[in-house]
Scaffold this motif. Structure first.
Motif, PDB file in Angstrom:
ATOM      1  N   GLU A   1       0.848  -1.200   0.000  1.00 50.17           N
ATOM      2  CA  GLU A   1       0.000   0.000   0.000  1.00 50.17           C
ATOM      3  C   GLU A   1       0.881   1.246   0.000  1.00 50.17           C
ATOM      4  O   GLU A   1       1.856   1.325   0.743  1.00 50.17           O
ATOM      5  N   ALA A   2       0.523   2.217  -0.853  1.00 45.03           N
ATOM      6  CA  ALA A   2       1.358   3.414  -1.025  1.00 45.03           C
ATOM      7  C   ALA A   2       1.143   4.467   0.052  1.00 45.03           C
ATOM      8  O   ALA A   2       2.024   5.289   0.300  1.00 45.03           O
ATOM      9  N   ASP A   3      -0.019   4.437   0.715  1.00 48.76           N
ATOM     10  CA  ASP A   3      -0.332   5.459   1.721  1.00 48.76           C
ATOM     11  C   ASP A   3       0.066   4.955   3.114  1.00 48.76           C
ATOM     12  O   ASP A   3      -0.438   3.928   3.575  1.00 48.76           O
ATOM     13  N   MET A   4       0.968   5.713   3.778  1.00 44.25           N
ATOM     14  CA  MET A   4       1.483   5.272   5.079  1.00 44.25           C
ATOM     15  C   MET A   4       0.392   5.189   6.137  1.00 44.25           C
ATOM     16  O   MET A   4       0.349   4.246   6.938  1.00 44.25           O
ATOM     17  N   ASP A   5      -0.505   6.168   6.169  1.00 49.26           N
ATOM     18  CA  ASP A   5      -1.589   6.154   7.158  1.00 49.26           C
ATOM     19  C   ASP A   5      -2.466   4.920   6.977  1.00 49.26           C
ATOM     20  O   ASP A   5      -2.892   4.284   7.949  1.00 49.26           O
ATOM     21  N   ARG A   6      -2.742   4.595   5.719  1.00 44.75           N
ATOM     22  CA  ARG A   6      -3.559   3.414   5.448  1.00 44.75           C
ATOM     23  C   ARG A   6      -2.814   2.143   5.863  1.00 44.75           C
ATOM     24  O   ARG A   6      -3.426   1.192   6.366  1.00 44.75           O
TER      25      ARG A   6
ATOM     26  N   SER B   1      -2.292  -2.587   9.329  1.00 42.67           N
ATOM     27  CA  SER B   1      -1.450  -3.342  10.275  1.00 42.67           C
ATOM     28  C   SER B   1      -2.197  -3.620  11.564  1.00 42.67           C
ATOM     29  O   SER B   1      -2.071  -4.703  12.154  1.00 42.67           O
ATOM     30  N   GLU B   2      -2.979  -2.637  12.003  1.00 43.43           N
ATOM     31  CA  GLU B   2      -3.746  -2.826  13.243  1.00 43.43           C
ATOM     32  C   GLU B   2      -4.885  -3.821  13.060  1.00 43.43           C
ATOM     33  O   GLU B   2      -5.254  -4.531  13.995  1.00 43.43           O
ATOM     34  N   GLY B   3      -5.438  -3.869  11.844  1.00 40.43           N
ATOM     35  CA  GLY B   3      -6.589  -4.747  11.611  1.00 40.43           C
ATOM     36  C   GLY B   3      -6.224  -6.159  11.212  1.00 40.43           C
ATOM     37  O   GLY B   3      -7.008  -7.089  11.417  1.00 40.43           O
ATOM     38  N   MET B   4      -5.030  -6.354  10.644  1.00 43.23           N
ATOM     39  CA  MET B   4      -4.610  -7.679  10.187  1.00 43.23           C
ATOM     40  C   MET B   4      -3.902  -8.442  11.301  1.00 43.23           C
ATOM     41  O   MET B   4      -3.136  -7.860  12.067  1.00 43.23           O
ATOM     42  N   SER B   5      -4.125  -9.744  11.361  1.00 42.31           N
ATOM     43  CA  SER B   5      -3.441 -10.548  12.377  1.00 42.31           C
ATOM     44  C   SER B   5      -2.275 -11.346  11.793  1.00 42.31           C
ATOM     45  O   SER B   5      -1.293 -11.607  12.486  1.00 42.31           O
ATOM     46  N   LYS B   6      -2.357 -11.722  10.504  1.00 43.03           N
ATOM     47  CA  LYS B   6      -1.306 -12.544   9.903  1.00 43.03           C
ATOM     48  C   LYS B   6      -0.708 -11.916   8.641  1.00 43.03           C
ATOM     49  O   LYS B   6       0.464 -12.138   8.339  1.00 43.03           O
ATOM     50  N   ALA B   7      -1.493 -11.170   7.893  1.00 41.04           N
ATOM     51  CA  ALA B   7      -1.015 -10.615   6.628  1.00 41.04           C
ATOM     52  C   ALA B   7       0.137  -9.642   6.868  1.00 41.04           C
ATOM     53  O   ALA B   7       0.151  -8.893   7.842  1.00 41.04           O
ATOM     54  N   VAL B   8       1.107  -9.655   5.963  1.00 43.14           N
ATOM     55  CA  VAL B   8       2.244  -8.736   6.017  1.00 43.14           C
ATOM     56  C   VAL B   8       1.876  -7.477   5.238  1.00 43.14           C
ATOM     57  O   VAL B   8       1.486  -7.552   4.072  1.00 43.14           O
TER      58      VAL B   8
END
Length: 454
Positions: A261-266, A271-278
């Protein structure tokens, strides 16, 4: 049938185009004078420049005489208010709202329940994620949909030179493949859509659309000299709402997933919502980044940014760098026919998903589902055969279907049947019909009343 459409964007425009083509009485409301001018200059519809959620505007549009109101603006809130206001003014009018924000996902049933209510809520992003997930399971599939509550699959595959079906006439399928034979609904050959008959031969390179029972999908796919392969690694470029929904689904299945993802805020939100995805911050069209992240090891790369050109570039780069399969999100309808010419076969479109869902709700007769095929060239329609319809009670060979339409399957109780000229559709049967766009309105009449049109 009078239909009011609130929203003259791409979805509103194309829905209005389809319905006007079918001689329906269409009124389109939008606050943009330019959007209304475009739609009235090109289509035989009435346009009103105003807010579609205004009761005065809805009265002016004839809400009390309308059978359906479709709210498809870019604002979820405006769509909700328009539908709720329409239900207050005219409870007999069916309402449909396009709602995309995930925050409303748990409230769809509530919207349909207490008055004022909304008859149908669609979220095309959910449908797109389902489509992407289905396409992931069969890397060679160009298109894929579900009918009969998932019991029947509708698949588009390229015919390989090693396939036993290459060069075979359709009428010889029964003797060669028996009950495992696929039901061929359509063939695309050199950009031309063909509704095949018994004498047609399949050729290498044909894009073949077929339907089959879900439990026979693997063996049917094998006839195309391709296989279903376990999904292990997925790279998603674009962490918007669709990317997030897809990653969440893949996490539940323990599939190794990377999101760029190109947007740092996004990125922080993901990151906060994902448990396993990088989650990776960067430009997904950067070749060096893709190489660093081993894009060549990915089973599927899914390009889901909000920019069409970026998605196309990402998919082309990923294919060139060794990714086994790519799926590209495209919203501009003018791009879709061009994608196969540049080597991108798997294309998904939230707008096209919205149109398919809306057309299903609008169709006359007991239509259970409708899938747009080849952009907007054709539809796969699943319907309940009514006692009053022109397709029941007689052998199919005595029924004059419009040229450009073919009945491909009859579902009676638990049996899925390949029809012949002697087959008789009974009231209560489910039938699956493939039809060019130009004849859909004639099919609607056949599905509703017992009349001969040809």
């Amino acid at each position: 049938m009078k239909i009011i459409i609130v929203g003259a964007g791409e979805v509103g425009y194309h829905i209005a185009s389809r319905l006007a083509f079918e001689n329906k009485d269409v009124v389109v409301i939008d606050k943009s004078m330019e959007a209304i001018r475009r739609i009235t200059e090109n289509l035989d519809v009435q346009g009103i420049t105003a807010s579609g959620s205004s009761p005065e505007t809805l009265e002016q549009a004839g809400i009390r005489q309308a059978e359906i109101l479709l709210a498809v603006t870019d604002s979820d809130e405006a769509n909700l208010v328009a539908c709720l206001m329409a239900d207050m003014l005219s409870p007999a009018t069916r309402t449909l709202a396009r709602i995309r924000n995930a925050h409303y996902d748990n409230y769809h049933d509530a919207f349909k329940a207490a008055p004022p209510h909304i008859n149908t809520v669609i979220n095309p992003e959910i449908e797109v994620v389902k489509t992407i997930h289905r396409l992931m399971k069969i890397p060679a599939a160009v298109d894929m949909g579900e009918l009969v509550e998932g019991r029947v699959k509708f698949v588009g595959l390229r015919l390989d030179k090693h396939s036993p079906m290459a060069g075979v006439r359709l009428k010889d399928f029964a003797s060669m493949f028996g009950q495992t034979r696929p039901l061929i609904a359509a063939v695309v050959r050199r950009q031309e859509l063909i509704i095949p008959r018994g004498e047609h031969r399949l050729e290498v390179g044909d894009l073949v659309y077929f339907i089959c029972e879900n439990e026979r999908l693997k063996e049917t796919v094998a006839l195309f000299d391709t296989t279903t392969i376990p999904l292990r690694r997925v790279m998603i470029v674009g962490g918007g709402r669709i990317g997030e929904r897809l990653a969440t689904l893949l996490e539940k299945q323990s599939i190794h997933t990377k999101i760029i993802e190109a947007d740092m805020d996004r990125c922080h939100v993901l990151s906060e919502g994902m448990s396993k995805a990088v989650v990776l911050h960067g430009d997904g069209s950067d070749q060096n980044l893709l190489l660093e992240e081993n894009v060549g090891d990915a089973d599927v790369v899914v390009a889901l940014t909000n920019d069409e050109e970026t998605n196309i570039l990402v998919s082309l780069l990923a294919k060139n760098l060794g990714a086994r399969s790519t799926i590209t999100k495209v919203s501009k309808f003018s791009y879709i026919p061009l994608m196969s010419t540049i080597g991108l076969q798997k294309v998904v479109s939230p707008r096209l998903s919205a149109i398919s869902s809306i057309l299903h709700d609008v169709r006359k007769g007991k239509v259970l589902s409708a899938i747009s095929v080849l952009g907007e060239e054709a539809e796969m329609i699943e319907a309940m055969a009514l006692e009053t319809s022109a397709v029941t009670g007689r052998p199919l060979k005595k029924i004059s279907f419009p040229k450009g339409a073919i009945l491909v399957s009859i579902i009676r109780e638990d049996a899925i049947m390949i029809p012949s000229g002697e087959s008789v559709v009974e009231p209560g049967d489910r039938i699956i019909i493939f039809a060019r766009r130009q004849v859909v309105h004639k099919l609607e009449k056949m599905l509703t009343v017992k009349l001969e049109f040809f």
